[in-house]
Design a protein around this motif. Structure first.
Motif, PDB file in Angstrom:
ATOM      1  N   VAL A 126       2.798 -23.709  -4.887  1.00  0.00           N
ATOM      2  CA  VAL A 126       1.431 -23.290  -4.558  1.00  0.00           C
ATOM      3  C   VAL A 126       1.428 -22.592  -3.202  1.00  0.00           C
ATOM      4  O   VAL A 126       0.739 -21.587  -3.006  1.00  0.00           O
ATOM      5  N   MET A 127       2.214 -23.103  -2.278  1.00  0.00           N
ATOM      6  CA  MET A 127       2.240 -22.570  -0.908  1.00  0.00           C
ATOM      7  C   MET A 127       2.737 -21.124  -0.843  1.00  0.00           C
ATOM      8  O   MET A 127       2.479 -20.422   0.138  1.00  0.00           O
ATOM      9  N   LEU A 128       3.425 -20.673  -1.869  1.00  0.00           N
ATOM     10  CA  LEU A 128       3.926 -19.297  -1.890  1.00  0.00           C
ATOM     11  C   LEU A 128       2.792 -18.277  -1.907  1.00  0.00           C
ATOM     12  O   LEU A 128       3.011 -17.102  -1.619  1.00  0.00           O
ATOM     13  N   TYR A 129       1.585 -18.739  -2.217  1.00  0.00           N
ATOM     14  CA  TYR A 129       0.446 -17.829  -2.349  1.00  0.00           C
ATOM     15  C   TYR A 129      -0.476 -17.844  -1.134  1.00  0.00           C
ATOM     16  O   TYR A 129      -1.555 -17.262  -1.162  1.00  0.00           O
ATOM     17  N   THR A 130      -0.069 -18.492  -0.059  1.00  0.00           N
ATOM     18  CA  THR A 130      -0.899 -18.529   1.144  1.00  0.00           C
ATOM     19  C   THR A 130      -0.511 -17.393   2.091  1.00  0.00           C
ATOM     20  O   THR A 130       0.593 -16.874   2.033  1.00  0.00           O
TER      21      THR A 130
ATOM     22  N   ALA B 277      -6.613 -23.956   0.025  1.00  0.00           N
ATOM     23  CA  ALA B 277      -7.352 -25.211  -0.155  1.00  0.00           C
ATOM     24  C   ALA B 277      -6.378 -26.328  -0.544  1.00  0.00           C
ATOM     25  O   ALA B 277      -6.477 -27.454  -0.042  1.00  0.00           O
ATOM     26  N   PHE B 278      -5.440 -26.003  -1.413  1.00  0.00           N
ATOM     27  CA  PHE B 278      -4.440 -26.983  -1.834  1.00  0.00           C
ATOM     28  C   PHE B 278      -3.591 -27.411  -0.638  1.00  0.00           C
ATOM     29  O   PHE B 278      -3.321 -28.609  -0.452  1.00  0.00           O
ATOM     30  N   GLY B 279      -3.176 -26.448   0.179  1.00  0.00           N
ATOM     31  CA  GLY B 279      -2.366 -26.759   1.360  1.00  0.00           C
ATOM     32  C   GLY B 279      -3.096 -27.670   2.330  1.00  0.00           C
ATOM     33  O   GLY B 279      -2.518 -28.613   2.876  1.00  0.00           O
ATOM     34  N   ALA B 280      -4.387 -27.405   2.536  1.00  0.00           N
ATOM     35  CA  ALA B 280      -5.185 -28.262   3.422  1.00  0.00           C
ATOM     36  C   ALA B 280      -5.311 -29.665   2.831  1.00  0.00           C
ATOM     37  O   ALA B 280      -5.218 -30.666   3.549  1.00  0.00           O
ATOM     38  N   TRP B 281      -5.522 -29.744   1.527  1.00  0.00           N
ATOM     39  CA  TRP B 281      -5.610 -31.041   0.835  1.00  0.00           C
ATOM     40  C   TRP B 281      -4.301 -31.806   0.981  1.00  0.00           C
ATOM     41  O   TRP B 281      -4.291 -32.982   1.341  1.00  0.00           O
ATOM     42  N   GLU B 282      -3.175 -31.138   0.724  1.00  0.00           N
ATOM     43  CA  GLU B 282      -1.868 -31.800   0.820  1.00  0.00           C
ATOM     44  C   GLU B 282      -1.595 -32.262   2.256  1.00  0.00           C
ATOM     45  O   GLU B 282      -1.138 -33.381   2.483  1.00  0.00           O
ATOM     46  N   ALA B 283      -1.890 -31.413   3.231  1.00  0.00           N
ATOM     47  CA  ALA B 283      -1.679 -31.803   4.627  1.00  0.00           C
ATOM     48  C   ALA B 283      -2.516 -33.036   4.965  1.00  0.00           C
ATOM     49  O   ALA B 283      -2.044 -33.947   5.659  1.00  0.00           O
ATOM     50  N   GLY B 284      -3.729 -33.079   4.460  1.00  0.00           N
ATOM     51  CA  GLY B 284      -4.599 -34.233   4.683  1.00  0.00           C
ATOM     52  C   GLY B 284      -4.011 -35.516   4.122  1.00  0.00           C
ATOM     53  O   GLY B 284      -4.156 -36.594   4.711  1.00  0.00           O
ATOM     54  N   ILE B 285      -3.348 -35.403   2.980  1.00  0.00           N
ATOM     55  CA  ILE B 285      -2.696 -36.575   2.373  1.00  0.00           C
ATOM     56  C   ILE B 285      -1.624 -37.115   3.304  1.00  0.00           C
ATOM     57  O   ILE B 285      -1.546 -38.320   3.557  1.00  0.00           O
ATOM     58  N   TRP B 286      -0.790 -36.222   3.841  1.00  0.00           N
ATOM     59  CA  TRP B 286       0.311 -36.675   4.707  1.00  0.00           C
ATOM     60  C   TRP B 286      -0.206 -37.207   6.037  1.00  0.00           C
ATOM     61  O   TRP B 286       0.360 -38.158   6.578  1.00  0.00           O
ATOM     62  N   VAL B 287      -1.296 -36.645   6.550  1.00  0.00           N
ATOM     63  CA  VAL B 287      -1.899 -37.184   7.771  1.00  0.00           C
ATOM     64  C   VAL B 287      -2.401 -38.603   7.496  1.00  0.00           C
ATOM     65  O   VAL B 287      -2.132 -39.531   8.261  1.00  0.00           O
TER      66      VAL B 287
END
Length: 133
Positions: free
Chosen positions: A72-76, A88-98
């Protein structure tokens, strides 16, 4: 022969007592071994939790038509039809790891219990694609 015994050592927490001709528990050594085993179990649980979180992330990415979370990150970062979704997916994933790192810090500090895999995955907020906002 001197210095040898046929008595099996019960564990690494035992030392040979020549006077008693037997293995004797060293309570300090046992406590150290118990602490080390507990630390290793916690580290293994953490690895399993991270893998479960990543599997969930990858599953959501797959449900969106991507191979995994990384794809998914390939499209940012550049104009394309998937950019808004990917960011949006990247922000969601980062939030999970935080969230996961904050929870693990509390576990290590003794303020929270180590979650089960089900509990850890259950803490993940749902991904909401930008078009659904």
């Amino acid at each position: 022969s001197e210095g040898y015994t046929t008595k099996q050592r019960p564990s690494d927490a035992y030392n040979w007592d020549a006077k008693k001709q037997d293995w004797v528990l060293d309570k300090t050594k046992q406590a150290e071994l118990d602490a080390q085993a507990e630390k290793q179990a916690a580290e293994a649980a953490l690895v399993n939790i991270k893998q479960a979180l990543q599997a969930h992330i990858d599953g959501v990415a797959h449900s969106l038509g991507f191979t995994d979370g990384n794809s998914v990150m390939l499209y940012t970062g550049f104009n394309n039809p998937f950019r808004a979704l990917a960011e949006a997916f990247g922000a969601w994933e980062a939030g999970i790891w935080v969230l996961a790192n904050e929870h693990m810090a509390l576990v290590k500090a003794g303020k929270k219990a180590m979650p089960t895999l089900t509990e850890a995955v259950g803490m993940i907020p749902a991904f909401v694609p930008p078009s659904a906002n």
